[in-house]
Scaffold this active site. Structure first.
Site, PDB file in Angstrom:
ATOM      1  N   GLU A 110       0.817  -1.206   0.000  1.00  0.00           N
ATOM      2  CA  GLU A 110       0.000   0.000   0.000  1.00  0.00           C
ATOM      3  C   GLU A 110       0.861   1.271   0.000  1.00  0.00           C
ATOM      4  O   GLU A 110       0.336   2.367   0.220  1.00  0.00           O
ATOM      5  CB  GLU A 110      -0.927  -0.021   1.224  1.00  0.00           C
ATOM      6  CG  GLU A 110      -2.378   0.210   0.933  1.00  0.00           C
ATOM      7  CD  GLU A 110      -3.187  -1.051   0.676  1.00  0.00           C
ATOM      8  OE1 GLU A 110      -3.696  -1.174  -0.451  1.00  0.00           O
ATOM      9  OE2 GLU A 110      -3.317  -1.895   1.570  1.00  0.00           O
ATOM     10  N   HIS A 133      -3.997   1.606   8.483  1.00  0.00           N
ATOM     11  CA  HIS A 133      -5.009   0.834   7.742  1.00  0.00           C
ATOM     12  C   HIS A 133      -5.138  -0.546   8.383  1.00  0.00           C
ATOM     13  O   HIS A 133      -4.133  -1.209   8.661  1.00  0.00           O
ATOM     14  CB  HIS A 133      -4.610   0.695   6.268  1.00  0.00           C
ATOM     15  CG  HIS A 133      -5.319  -0.435   5.595  1.00  0.00           C
ATOM     16  ND1 HIS A 133      -6.699  -0.466   5.472  1.00  0.00           N
ATOM     17  CD2 HIS A 133      -4.873  -1.601   5.058  1.00  0.00           C
ATOM     18  CE1 HIS A 133      -7.046  -1.600   4.878  1.00  0.00           C
ATOM     19  NE2 HIS A 133      -5.964  -2.304   4.615  1.00  0.00           N
ATOM     20  N   HIS A 135      -8.354  -4.008   9.335  1.00  0.00           N
ATOM     21  CA  HIS A 135      -9.532  -4.731   8.835  1.00  0.00           C
ATOM     22  C   HIS A 135     -10.529  -5.068   9.959  1.00  0.00           C
ATOM     23  O   HIS A 135     -10.747  -6.254  10.242  1.00  0.00           O
ATOM     24  CB  HIS A 135      -9.091  -6.053   8.180  1.00  0.00           C
ATOM     25  CG  HIS A 135      -8.119  -5.938   7.061  1.00  0.00           C
ATOM     26  ND1 HIS A 135      -7.385  -7.015   6.578  1.00  0.00           N
ATOM     27  CD2 HIS A 135      -7.752  -4.881   6.288  1.00  0.00           C
ATOM     28  CE1 HIS A 135      -6.610  -6.628   5.581  1.00  0.00           C
ATOM     29  NE2 HIS A 135      -6.795  -5.331   5.392  1.00  0.00           N
TER      30      HIS A 135
HETATM   31  O1  2HA Z   1      -0.846  -5.021   3.809  1.00  0.00           O
HETATM   32  O2  2HA Z   1      -4.027  -4.977   4.397  1.00  0.00           O
HETATM   33  O3  2HA Z   1      -4.514  -3.816   2.162  1.00  0.00           O
HETATM   34  C1  2HA Z   1      -1.944  -5.847   3.831  1.00  0.00           C
HETATM   35  C2  2HA Z   1      -3.170  -5.093   3.562  1.00  0.00           C
HETATM   36  C3  2HA Z   1      -3.323  -4.508   2.247  1.00  0.00           C
HETATM   37 ZN    ZN Z   2      -5.907  -4.199   3.870  1.00  0.00          ZN
END
Ligand code: 2HA
Ligand code: ZN
Length: 265
Positions: A110, A133, A135
């Site tokens: 990224e 970032h 999840h």
């Molecule tokens: O680096 O989450 O979006 C791993 C991720 C890419």
């Molecule tokens: Zn990711």
């Protein structure tokens, strides 16, 4: 911290370690999911190496450094020892290329997105030097409901479920429809969204947070995730929550001097 132990980068390396610990505990960054970066404005005297072209022009980052998590690195490992998992890079004076300076040598996939977003932050919100970032399941799950296809609808519905959420996120959240992970287009669309939003939900993928530190970015994710958790708890109980009335939310923002940050309709 070996050769990462320069200028003001020690506290930054500790921020990576601390936030990686919490991302791992939260279960938000499964496997090698997620990535983080911090912009360093202080010039470093570490020797430059070969410059590599960037797929995006980042004039506001010219001559600055970025500390970035490495590709394939796990939060649970960074939490134990960040030395080998985070790398320091310098953006060239033209803003068109970068070179490795220290630490990990294979940046997150990224990286173009982080560069594009940092460029926008440096221009529009220079105090915000951190990008995170990850999840979070509560947030990704929202993207699977057909009514949640833009930032406005998600912000109105989800951030109205807790009385202080909008005080942290008066502008609401930004949204980018599904794009290839690691792609420049994802980065460019996110860079557009961070002009007005501290958080950007990436459809079906995760969330991107910005802040004046990794801890600040994490705070904002916690607030959004808490609201989404309340939403899913109520849905599980068969309740479709209406949320706090918009007038009440505006009254709260007004009391705290934040009403001017609430989007005008
Ligand atoms: O680096 O989450 O979006 C791993 C991720 C890419
Ligand atoms: Zn990711």
């Amino acid at each position: 911290m070996s050769n990462l132990d320069v200028d003001n980068s020690v506290p930054f390396a500790e921020q990576f370690q601390n936030i990686a610990h919490w991302l791992a505990i939260k279960g938000w960054s499964e496997a090698a999911g997620g990535n983080m970066s911090i912009r360093l404005d202080t010039p470093t005297d570490i020797s430059e190496t070969t410059f590599i072209p960037l797929p995006v022009s980042v004039p506001y980052l010219a001559g600055k450094a970025l500390m970035v998590t490495g590709s394939g690195t796990r939060c649970r490992d960074i939490a134990t020892d960040p030395t080998s998992d985070i790398g320091l890079y310098k953006i060239g004076a033209s803003g068109e290329d970068y070179c490795w300076l220290a630490g990990n040598q294979k940046p997150t996939m990224e990286l173009p997105a982080h560069c594009a977003i940092h460029n926008t932050l440096a221009e529009h919100r220079p105090e915000d030097i951190a990008i995170l970032h990850t999840h979070p399941a509560n947030l990704i799950a929202l993207c699977h409901l057909p009514e949640f296809i833009d930032g406005t609808s998600i912000s109105k519905r989800i951030l109205s479920l807790q009385s202080e959420a909008r005080l942290h996120l008066p502008e609401g959240i930004g949204f980018v429809e599904h794009e290839l992970p690691g792609s420049l287009v994802l980065g460019l669309k996110s860079a557009e969204q961070v002009k007005k939003h501290q958080l950007v939900l990436w459809q079906y993928h995760g969330c991107l947070a910005t802040g004046n530190s990794l801890s600040h970015a994490f705070d904002l994710l916690e607030v959004f995730d808490k609201c989404a958790e309340i939403f899913w708890k109520l849905q599980a109980a068969g309740i479709d929550p209406k949320g706090i009335a918009e007038d009440t939310i505006k009254e709260t923002l007004k009391s705290f001097g934040q009403l001017d940050r609430y989007p005008k309709q």
